[in-house]
Design a protein around this motif. Sequence first.
Motif, mmCIF file in Angstrom:
data_model
loop_
_atom_site.group_PDB
_atom_site.id
_atom_site.type_symbol
_atom_site.label_atom_id
_atom_site.label_comp_id
_atom_site.label_asym_id
_atom_site.label_seq_id
_atom_site.Cartn_x
_atom_site.Cartn_y
_atom_site.Cartn_z
ATOM 1 N N SER A 75 0.790 -1.064 -0.101
ATOM 2 C CA SER A 75 -0.102 -0.179 0.127
ATOM 3 C C SER A 75 0.825 1.286 0.119
ATOM 4 O O SER A 75 2.034 1.067 0.461
ATOM 5 C CB SER A 75 -0.770 -0.039 1.121
ATOM 6 N N ILE A 76 0.217 2.223 -0.485
ATOM 7 C CA ILE A 76 1.067 3.722 -0.636
ATOM 8 C C ILE A 76 0.184 4.910 0.303
ATOM 9 O O ILE A 76 -1.046 4.807 0.356
ATOM 10 C CB ILE A 76 1.318 4.114 -1.936
ATOM 11 N N ASP A 77 0.866 5.381 0.949
ATOM 12 C CA ASP A 77 0.416 6.752 1.918
ATOM 13 C C ASP A 77 -0.053 7.563 0.877
ATOM 14 O O ASP A 77 0.660 8.103 0.109
ATOM 15 C CB ASP A 77 1.288 7.105 2.759
ATOM 16 N N LEU A 78 -1.656 8.089 0.983
ATOM 17 C CA LEU A 78 -1.776 9.159 0.087
ATOM 18 C C LEU A 78 -1.091 10.488 0.476
ATOM 19 O O LEU A 78 -0.958 11.378 -0.504
ATOM 20 C CB LEU A 78 -3.387 9.300 0.362
ATOM 21 N N ALA A 79 -0.458 10.632 1.446
ATOM 22 C CA ALA A 79 0.308 11.774 1.988
ATOM 23 C C ALA A 79 1.375 11.725 0.986
ATOM 24 O O ALA A 79 1.860 13.151 0.810
ATOM 25 C CB ALA A 79 0.804 11.720 3.307
ATOM 26 N N ASP A 80 2.063 10.855 0.790
ATOM 27 C CA ASP A 80 3.099 10.544 -0.321
ATOM 28 C C ASP A 80 2.844 11.117 -1.722
ATOM 29 O O ASP A 80 3.646 11.509 -2.437
ATOM 30 C CB ASP A 80 3.849 9.135 -0.236
ATOM 31 N N ALA A 81 1.741 10.608 -1.899
ATOM 32 C CA ALA A 81 1.198 10.866 -3.421
ATOM 33 C C ALA A 81 0.832 12.586 -3.398
ATOM 34 O O ALA A 81 1.292 12.930 -4.369
ATOM 35 C CB ALA A 81 -0.138 10.142 -3.680
ATOM 36 N N GLU A 82 0.505 12.901 -2.396
ATOM 37 C CA GLU A 82 0.206 14.491 -2.433
ATOM 38 C C GLU A 82 1.554 15.273 -2.401
ATOM 39 O O GLU A 82 1.663 15.976 -2.998
ATOM 40 C CB GLU A 82 -0.489 14.893 -1.301
ATOM 41 N N LYS A 83 2.380 14.782 -1.719
ATOM 42 C CA LYS A 83 3.880 15.269 -1.747
ATOM 43 C C LYS A 83 4.339 15.431 -3.179
ATOM 44 O O LYS A 83 5.059 16.232 -3.510
ATOM 45 C CB LYS A 83 4.663 14.494 -0.581
ATOM 46 N N VAL A 84 4.673 14.311 -3.711
ATOM 47 C CA VAL A 84 5.198 14.179 -5.074
ATOM 48 C C VAL A 84 4.491 14.808 -6.070
ATOM 49 O O VAL A 84 5.135 15.635 -7.150
ATOM 50 C CB VAL A 84 5.427 12.673 -5.473
ATOM 51 N N SER A 85 3.140 15.014 -5.864
ATOM 52 C CA SER A 85 2.304 16.089 -6.740
ATOM 53 C C SER A 85 2.670 17.206 -6.741
ATOM 54 O O SER A 85 2.763 18.051 -7.654
ATOM 55 C CB SER A 85 0.875 15.763 -6.531
ATOM 56 N N ARG A 86 2.730 17.696 -5.506
ATOM 57 C CA ARG A 86 3.082 19.180 -5.101
ATOM 58 C C ARG A 86 4.212 19.388 -5.695
ATOM 59 O O ARG A 86 4.563 20.687 -6.120
ATOM 60 C CB ARG A 86 2.751 19.496 -3.686
ATOM 61 N N GLY A 87 5.192 18.513 -5.545
ATOM 62 C CA GLY A 87 6.489 18.861 -5.982
ATOM 63 C C GLY A 87 6.637 18.999 -7.439
ATOM 64 O O GLY A 87 7.289 19.856 -7.934
ATOM 65 N N MET A 88 5.803 18.342 -8.328
ATOM 66 C CA MET A 88 5.758 18.307 -9.494
ATOM 67 C C MET A 88 5.308 19.881 -10.119
ATOM 68 O O MET A 88 5.637 20.317 -11.192
ATOM 69 C CB MET A 88 4.763 17.450 -10.255
ATOM 70 N N PHE A 89 4.517 20.498 -9.193
ATOM 71 C CA PHE A 89 3.741 21.774 -9.793
ATOM 72 C C PHE A 89 4.511 23.060 -9.046
ATOM 73 O O PHE A 89 3.843 24.102 -8.988
ATOM 74 C CB PHE A 89 2.380 21.607 -9.519
ATOM 75 N N SER A 90 5.430 22.634 -8.200
ATOM 76 C CA SER A 90 6.058 23.670 -7.466
ATOM 77 C C SER A 90 6.430 25.040 -8.196
ATOM 78 O O SER A 90 6.263 26.235 -7.768
ATOM 79 C CB SER A 90 7.391 23.253 -6.818
#
Length: 244
Positions: free
Chosen positions: A80-95
């Motif tokens: 399983s993957i933490d949704l918080a990690d998904a949010e973190k990498v997504s925000r990094g993409m759009f920084s």
Amino acid sequence: MNAVTLDALDLSALLCSRVCHDVISPVGAIVNGLEVLEDDQDESMREFALDLIRKSARHASARLQFARIAFGAAGSAGASIDLADAEKVSRGMFSDEKTQLSWSAPVALFPKNKVKLLLNLVMISTGAIPRGGLLDVKVTGDGEAPTLVLVAKGSHARIPPHVEALIAGTPENGVVDAHGILPYYAGLVARAAAMTVSFSIEGDTVTIRSEPVAAAVEPVIETPPASSEDDRPSDSEPSDTLLA
């Protein structure tokens, strides 16, 4: 139209090509900045080069971290993957991008393929607003039966060309190339996660919705009602059978 099936080598090659395409620009900018540092002694140019290197390195790192979860294993099979990690990498993409990200999701671990699907849909959503805008991501439900809704709003919004056919695995020309591998792969992940993906557009807003595949409805077999005593032939009624 028949579904297109890529063999393992072609699929891995196209995914690698996609990842390289995403990181080659910031890596190239780092190389250019280093060349300026080596050849130019002007202090302002050197400061510009250092700033370019810093920003490009962060951008390259963010894209690689995103790709690690969106395309990679990101853990052992069945993890399983933490949704918080998904949010973190997504925000990094759009920084440093022109697209603003809004994210609403429970604090929870979700099955790996469902998180991978979410991240791939995030990337597809950015293609719906080529001039930038607002991307709103909402995740509701639990890990077994989540609903993913991504709303992309911006000037010249449109459903990316051929994306629906590629997600369905039925590209119009029967070929999947490096440009179409992202939605094609998203379709593979969606089917592996037993999720549907649908698109709609209204004005300058594109909505992508993903839900669990509806459970098949078992056919109902009607049984005739049990016969009552009133339906049985009486002794006074003639029998169809002649006795010898």
